[in-house]
Design a protein around this motif. Structure first.
Motif, PDB file in Angstrom:
ATOM      1  N   ASP A  28      -4.332  -5.988   4.427  1.00  0.00           N
ATOM      2  CA  ASP A  28      -3.431  -5.283   3.513  1.00  0.00           C
ATOM      3  C   ASP A  28      -2.231  -6.149   3.134  1.00  0.00           C
ATOM      4  O   ASP A  28      -1.660  -6.008   2.052  1.00  0.00           O
ATOM      5  N   ASP A 348      -1.375   5.091   2.792  1.00  0.00           N
ATOM      6  CA  ASP A 348      -0.741   3.945   2.171  1.00  0.00           C
ATOM      7  C   ASP A 348      -0.460   2.868   3.223  1.00  0.00           C
ATOM      8  O   ASP A 348      -0.541   3.117   4.436  1.00  0.00           O
ATOM      9  N   ARG A 357       4.443  -7.934  -2.485  1.00  0.00           N
ATOM     10  CA  ARG A 357       4.001  -6.557  -2.261  1.00  0.00           C
ATOM     11  C   ARG A 357       2.593  -6.495  -1.660  1.00  0.00           C
ATOM     12  O   ARG A 357       1.646  -7.038  -2.221  1.00  0.00           O
ATOM     13  N   GLU A 359      -1.044  -4.830  -0.760  1.00  0.00           N
ATOM     14  CA  GLU A 359      -1.913  -3.890  -1.454  1.00  0.00           C
ATOM     15  C   GLU A 359      -3.291  -3.908  -0.808  1.00  0.00           C
ATOM     16  O   GLU A 359      -3.657  -4.863  -0.122  1.00  0.00           O
ATOM     17  N   THR A 361      -6.659  -4.817  -0.886  1.00  0.00           N
ATOM     18  CA  THR A 361      -7.311  -5.836  -1.699  1.00  0.00           C
ATOM     19  C   THR A 361      -8.786  -5.546  -1.939  1.00  0.00           C
ATOM     20  O   THR A 361      -9.342  -5.964  -2.958  1.00  0.00           O
TER      21      THR A 361
END
Length: 397
Positions: A28, A348, A357, A359, A361
């Motif tokens: 992440d 999240d 940032r 995310e 992936t």
């Protein structure tokens, strides 16, 4: 900008939760995580509800932001492929105990020869140097051995396990922090190293943060165990219409709380005038809070304390978390469309970065979904990959 670990390649040979959840967190954060699975796959692929075989809920919770490749490390060609992947990797992590790792030929010294910059992390039940080093361990065993299960005797009357895999997940966070520290050290020195993260020692350290208590001093000034939390009355209190959590902890909290409820005499009560006095009289403190909490509904407590500094909050069930106002406001729950598993809900990534940032992936891979892709990237020819597929040393989804 890409995530903070963009450009870091991690070979994740771990199974179940401890290692996979750590690797997911690193994925992440931007790392290229290659999940290396045996031909039968990670055991969590079979745990919990699912729409398709090998894609159960438990597996989905620990394996996003990864690619999956199958390597049978019991075969020479599977081991050779792993070492070839390690030549250009930054991290290799596994949860084989020391003896099985030696039998497979995947001990640190072998990898150091092919890539001295590699960070090699092993995570398992106990430090290898101790008498329990060879023993298998799961979350229940570590909760029991670390003292955590016995602490539940205060409220349950007998040792109990916490209804969450706290040993696995606490140790998983230990894996993340240890790997990040080792990568930072490598950036300064140019050298990789071997890292060991044991569950037992990690959870004992976790438990004893507050519970070392009087045994902090030698000779001891008091027994072990933080008295405020070792009290059966430390719990959510019944309100008029449910349960509510109240903790006016500091002296400022206590004075403000007593003023808000119209009980100035409690602020002046010698048993409660300071944090130290409230600790000495913790049973009276908790029983007083319980009596007070029962005088209002949850909504009335929220209305009264909402703008105060007094710590308070609801007692959420698991289902309540899906509609929790804080989580809704911060966009915590995400829904995605998985190419084979349909619509999924997932939490999240908790930390937020202003520039790099994190995310998600990749969505959770099917077993061996990226085997050919990863082997091609490593330089294997089509003939070599075909031979591995035929021998069962690898397989595709």
């Amino acid at each position: 900008m890409a995530g903070p670990l963009a450009g870091v390649r991690i070979l994740d040979c771990t199974t179940v939760v401890l290692g996979p959840w750590a690797a997911q967190q690193l994925g992440d954060l931007g790392a290229d995580v290659i999940k290396i699975e045996p031909p039968e796959g990670d055991t969590t692929r079979q745990l919990g509800p699912g729409r398709n075989p090998g894609m159960a809920a438990f597996y989905l919770g620990c394996n996003r932001s990864k690619r999956s490749i199958v390597l049978d490390l019991k075969q020479d060609s599977g081991r050779k492929a792993l070492f070839k992947l390690a030549e250009t990797a930054d991290v290799l992590m596994h949860n084989y105990r020391p003896d099985p790792a030696r039998r497979l030929g995947v001990e640190y010294e072998a990898f150091e020869k092919v890539n001295p910059r590699l960070v090699y992390l092993a995570t398992y039940g106990y430090r290898a140097a101790g008498p329990m080093g060879p023993k298998a361990a799961y979350d229940d065993i570590i909760q029991a051995g670390s003292g955590l299960a016995a602490l539940q005797s205060v409220v349950a009357g007998q040792p109990r396990f916490l209804p969450t895999i706290v040993a696995d997940k606490t140790s998983s966070n230990g894996v993340v922090s240890a790997l990040l520290a080792a990568l930072y050290a490598r950036e300064k020195t140019g050298q990789g190293q071997s890292v060991e993260v044991p569950m037992f020692e990690t959870l004992v350290s976790f438990v004893m943060v507050e519970h070392l208590y009087g045994e902090t001093f030698r000779p001891a000034l008091e027994t072990a165990g933080y008295k405020r939390v070792l009290n059966k009355e430390r719990r959510p209190y019944p309100s008029k219409d449910g349960y509510f959590a109240l903790l006016p902890y500091t002296d400022g909290h206590w004075k403000e709380f007593c003023g808000l409820i119209g009980r100035p005499e409690l602020a002046a009560d010698p048993r409660f005038t300071s944090l130290a006095n409230r600790l000495k009289n913790v049973e009276h403190y908790y029983s007083t809070l319980a009596e007070i909490c029962a005088t209002r509904t949850n909504a009335e407590w929220v209305a009264l304390l909402g703008k105060s500094n007094v710590p308070h909050g609801p007692v959420n069930t698991l289902d309540d978390l899906f509609v929790d106002p804080q989580l809704e406001a911060t966009g915590f729950w995400k829904e995605v469309d998985h190419p084979t598993e349909g619509r999924l809900r997932m939490p999240d990534i908790p930390p937020r970065f202003s520039k790099t940032r994190p995310e998600v992936t990749r969505l959770q891979p099917r077993l061996g979904e990226h085997s050919v892709e990863v082997l091609q990237e490593a330089g294997f020819t089509a003939g070599e990959i075909d031979a591995m597929l035929k021998s069962g040393a690898t397989k595709t989804a």
